[in-house]
Design a protein around this motif. Structure first.
Motif, PDB file in Angstrom:
ATOM      1  N   ALA A  67      11.224  -7.297   1.961  1.00 28.80           N
ATOM      2  CA  ALA A  67       9.889  -7.576   1.429  1.00 28.80           C
ATOM      3  C   ALA A  67       8.823  -7.122   2.416  1.00 28.80           C
ATOM      4  O   ALA A  67       7.800  -6.534   2.025  1.00 28.80           O
ATOM      5  N   ALA A  68       9.078  -7.381   3.676  1.00 35.57           N
ATOM      6  CA  ALA A  68       8.100  -7.005   4.695  1.00 35.57           C
ATOM      7  C   ALA A  68       7.959  -5.490   4.772  1.00 35.57           C
ATOM      8  O   ALA A  68       6.860  -4.961   4.893  1.00 35.57           O
ATOM      9  N   ARG A  69       9.108  -4.808   4.670  1.00 40.37           N
ATOM     10  CA  ARG A  69       9.028  -3.357   4.766  1.00 40.37           C
ATOM     11  C   ARG A  69       8.253  -2.770   3.599  1.00 40.37           C
ATOM     12  O   ARG A  69       7.458  -1.835   3.749  1.00 40.37           O
ATOM     13  N   MET A  70       8.486  -3.315   2.414  1.00 40.30           N
ATOM     14  CA  MET A  70       7.739  -2.792   1.269  1.00 40.30           C
ATOM     15  C   MET A  70       6.263  -3.138   1.388  1.00 40.30           C
ATOM     16  O   MET A  70       5.397  -2.358   0.995  1.00 40.30           O
ATOM     17  N   ALA A  71       5.981  -4.309   1.951  1.00 40.75           N
ATOM     18  CA  ALA A  71       4.584  -4.684   2.138  1.00 40.75           C
ATOM     19  C   ALA A  71       3.874  -3.679   3.034  1.00 40.75           C
ATOM     20  O   ALA A  71       2.706  -3.349   2.830  1.00 40.75           O
ATOM     21  N   GLY A 100       4.503  -0.497   3.206  1.00 42.79           N
ATOM     22  CA  GLY A 100       4.198   0.662   2.377  1.00 42.79           C
ATOM     23  C   GLY A 100       3.008   0.410   1.467  1.00 42.79           C
ATOM     24  O   GLY A 100       2.163   1.285   1.261  1.00 42.79           O
ATOM     25  N   ILE A 101       2.956  -0.784   0.917  1.00 42.18           N
ATOM     26  CA  ILE A 101       1.860  -1.096  -0.007  1.00 42.18           C
ATOM     27  C   ILE A 101       0.536  -1.154   0.745  1.00 42.18           C
ATOM     28  O   ILE A 101      -0.466  -0.561   0.323  1.00 42.18           O
ATOM     29  N   GLU A 102       0.555  -1.841   1.863  1.00 47.62           N
ATOM     30  CA  GLU A 102      -0.686  -1.933   2.639  1.00 47.62           C
ATOM     31  C   GLU A 102      -1.141  -0.537   3.052  1.00 47.62           C
ATOM     32  O   GLU A 102      -2.320  -0.225   3.005  1.00 47.62           O
ATOM     33  N   ALA A 160       0.869  -6.407   8.053  1.00 45.43           N
ATOM     34  CA  ALA A 160       1.198  -7.014   6.765  1.00 45.43           C
ATOM     35  C   ALA A 160       2.622  -7.515   6.748  1.00 45.43           C
ATOM     36  O   ALA A 160       2.929  -8.542   6.157  1.00 45.43           O
ATOM     37  N   VAL A 210       3.827 -11.152   5.790  1.00 41.47           N
ATOM     38  CA  VAL A 210       4.780 -11.431   4.713  1.00 41.47           C
ATOM     39  C   VAL A 210       5.913 -12.302   5.202  1.00 41.47           C
ATOM     40  O   VAL A 210       6.278 -13.300   4.589  1.00 41.47           O
ATOM     41  N   TYR A 221       1.580 -10.483  -4.536  1.00 43.01           N
ATOM     42  CA  TYR A 221       2.750  -9.624  -4.277  1.00 43.01           C
ATOM     43  C   TYR A 221       3.999 -10.474  -4.076  1.00 43.01           C
ATOM     44  O   TYR A 221       5.045 -10.231  -4.675  1.00 43.01           O
ATOM     45  N   GLN A 231       6.887  -0.357  -4.526  1.00 37.67           N
ATOM     46  CA  GLN A 231       5.608  -0.253  -3.811  1.00 37.67           C
ATOM     47  C   GLN A 231       4.553   0.370  -4.709  1.00 37.67           C
ATOM     48  O   GLN A 231       3.401  -0.067  -4.742  1.00 37.67           O
TER      49      GLN A 231
END
Lengths: 482, 215
Positions: A30-34, A36-38, A68, A72, B45, B71
């Protein structure tokens, strides 16, 4: 088949497995995807809306986005809180390729992943050298000057130079391992974490508190207050193999275009974060780790690139090439073996070896000759054929079966000392071999000394509780109880 | 029948629950996120991640791009927030975007004639039961790999309808609303998907029988 049957078939073979699948996202993921999103949200507005991956690769953005990830993890109540912002660290994978045994660094990445049975070596800075045995993945970052490896799965073997600056931590499910200059292993290959230290000292932080391990000992957080035990022989062999393996090469790295490696690949994939994998050619490579006996400075020659698939992958054959005489002979021998005409097959294979000794297929022919000999109880003949094959074989697909057959020949010949050595070495070199259950059972069965047999029996029952040797192993375990 | 229905309901409810934790609060968070509050968006999220991730996995499989697509969904959601008027639930809004992203991906793959994406072994391993023996895990992994290969052969619209209705147990009307199609059209897609899968399974069985007989 009726419509009702069809319906049941789809329900049973498609729908049910998918419903059983575990689809939770872990905190690290989840943190890794966060991140990317940020990064995506912070990207310049002028960037095109999509193609994918427009956003990554910008180091400054990633650094911002890393915050981020921390947020997360904190919000999800992760057990291991990170008080400071992690910064990505490059893991520099390396392989040994080419007939001259040249070494090559591959494109560095923040995360490495390897599939089942694959193995990849990498360095992180000058102090950390690691081997990742798949299936597994590891990501790297620095937090407050300490290098932090996040082990998402698999077996991680690490040596850490305590003379270099900084610290090293490995975060694994349920445990954080801090190295104080050492050679150690963290195994998270089946959802549980186990640690072992061969040299030096490590601190293991788990929910219940801190545990200090000194070499040579092993411990699993699941064992609770139980004392540390000896390192299982297979793991010890893997640690030794890691320890003596060649150091990373120096100089520029090479980028391996995944397309050159065929599809389906692969033995190892290097992906710097989930997005980058899509944005640039991911480097994919096979680690050609030498066998235990090879000196560190002399990596074993292996076939030249393009790198091929691991034997464990059961990948389809490469595109057809013009048929050579050697190939024709081998095809003929295969057909004869399929038809049960083993005498004819033996003659054909011998002819192939005699006339085309330099052809890669002669190795396959020798292996088949050894198999056929062993099948009729001619262990000495089998040994002679195997002795004519190099170890490792030039054809990587034959390395594991050839080594396995060597061990079987020792067993069949009644040479138990050689068999034990061979089986132990095999397990160290091929920890994910499909023959592992059989090899481990044989090893346990021929080990007379209870002290030495006990860890093997424990391991067998832990890894293969329903295996064909389980009943015998349980009985022997009782006999060997101290 | 009974237990099957219960399973369907459980899967569907799990998907919905995961998406709707504290559903009422989504409104306030959405409003704050629309005003540029990143912290609120992060909270959104986290609330919807499991549901989006699970659905995306079923829709595209455990492939390397799956995380990228997840993402992408949240980036698209953020960018579309100004258009979210609150007529539907926020979770519906998120899942509509998820399905669009998945559909585009599947269509791109199909157009490029690249339907058989290699599955990510690590991701595949994550999908199987933790704590099982290595042998059981390997068998489960192989089974799931086979399932995803079968699904990959379906046309994108059929696959999406099949996942939503047959696997997640979503009512036809809800699935129709999510994919922007008529209820009957979705029903037909599910039936076609079932038929296609059934035929593929039968073909596989025949091939396996032939191989067994020949070897």
């Amino acid at each position: 088949m009726t419509e009702r049957d069809d319906r049941d078939d789809v329900d049973e073979r498609v729908i049910a497995p998918l419903r059983r699948a575990r689809l939770e996202v872990d905190d690290i993921h989840a943190a890794r995807m966060a991140v990317g999103i940020e990064a995506g949200l912070d990207a310049p507005a002028a960037a095109p809306a999509r193609p994918p991956g427009r956003l990554l690769g910008v180091a400054s953005v990633c650094a911002l986005a890393a915050a981020a990830a921390v947020a997360v993890i904190a919000m999800r109540g992760a057990a291991q809180r990170t008080a400071h912002v992690p910064r990505p660290v490059e893991l520099a994978p390396y392989v040994y390729v080419g007939p001259g045994a040249e070494s090559a660094r591959l494109s560095p990445a923040a995360r490495l992943s390897v599939p089942v049975g694959a193995k990849l070596r990498a360095s992180a800075g000058t102090a950390v050298r690691l081997t990742l045995v798949g299936p597994g993945a590891v990501a790297a970052s620095t937090v407050d000057g300490a290098t932090e490896l996040v082990l998402e799965g698999g077996l991680l073997l690490v040596d850490f130079d305590h003379n270099a600056d900084g610290k090293l931590r490995v975060r694994a499910p349920g445990a954080v391992v801090t190295a104080v200059g050492t050679l150690f292993a963290v195994d998270a290959s089946d959802g549980r974490t186990r640690v072992a230290v061969m040299r030096g000292v490590i601190d293991v932080d788990v929910a219940a508190g801190r545990r200090r391990l000194v070499g040579a000992s092993a411990w699993a957080p699941g064992d609770g207050e139980a004392g540390a035990g000896p390192i299982p022989p297979v793991l010890a062999a893997a640690l030794v193999e890691h320890d003596v393996s060649p150091s990373p090469p120096v100089g520029d790295y090479v980028v391996v275009d995944e397309r050159s490696l065929g599809d389906p690949p692969l033995v190892a994939r290097v992906a710097s974060g989930s997005r980058v994998a899509r944005n640039r050619p991911a480097a994919r490579a096979v680690d050609q780790a030498p066998p235990l006996t090879a000196p560190p400075e002399a990596p074993v020659p292996v076939p030249a690139p393009p790198l091929t698939r691991a034997p464990e992958m059961n990948a389809p054959a490469p595109p057809p090439t013009p048929v050579s005489e050697a190939e024709a002979l081998y095809v003929a021998a295969e057909a004869q073996m399929r038809a049960g005409a083993n005498e004819q097959a033996r003659a054909t294979l011998r002819e192939l070896v005699a006339r085309h000794g330099g052809d890669p297929r002669s190795e396959a022919a020798l292996l088949d000759l050894a198999r056929l000999s062993l099948a009729v109880g001619a262990a000495a003949d089998a040994r002679r054929f195997l002795a004519r094959m190099p170890d490792p074989t030039r054809d990587r697909a034959l390395v594991e079966p050839a080594r396995h057959l060597r061990c079987r020949v020792h067993v069949a010949a009644g040479d138990m000392a050689a068999a034990a050595t061979c089986l132990r070495s095999f397990r160290g070199q091929h920890p994910s071999s499909p023959h592992d259950a059989e090899v481990l059972a044989q090893l346990a069965a021929i080990t007379d000394d209870c002290d030495r047999a006990r860890p093997l029996l424990d391991e067998y029952l832990r890894r293969y509780p329903t295996g064909s040797f389980a009943a015998q192993a349980t009985q022997r375990q009782r006999q060997c109880r101290p | 029948m009974g237990s099957g229905a219960v399973t369907v309901a459980r899967v569907h409810n799990a998907v919905r629950d995961a998406a709707a934790i504290g559903g009422g609060d989504d409104v306030a968070l959405v409003a704050a996120a629309r005003a540029g509050d990143r912290r609120s968006f992060r909270e959104l999220y986290l609330r919807h991640l499991d549901a989006v991730y699970g659905r995306m996995t079923r829709l595209v499989g455990p492939v390397a791009e799956r995380d990228d697509l997840v993402q992408q969904v949240f980036i698209d959601v953020y960018q579309a927030l100004p258009r979210f008027r609150g007529d539907a639930r926020f979770s519906t809004f998120v899942h509509r975007i998820s399905i669009n992203v998945a559909f585009e991906h599947l269509r791109r793959r199909r157009r490029s004639n690249d339907r058989n994406q290699p599955l990510d072994d690590i991701e595949l391993d994550r999908l199987v039961a933790a704590g099982a023996s290595p042998e059981v895990r390997a068998a489960d992994r192989e089974e799931l790999a086979r399932v995803f290969r079968q699904l990959a052969a379906l046309k994108p619209k059929l696959r999406i309808a099949f996942v939503l209705v047959a696997i997640e147990g979503m009512p036809l009307a809800e699935a129709a609303e999510l994919v922007g199609a008529e209820r009957d059209a979705v029903k037909q897609r599910v039936l076609n998907a079932r038929r296609a899968l059934s035929e593929r399974l039968a073909r596989l069985d025949r091939a396996a029988a032939r191989a067994g007989g020949g070897g």
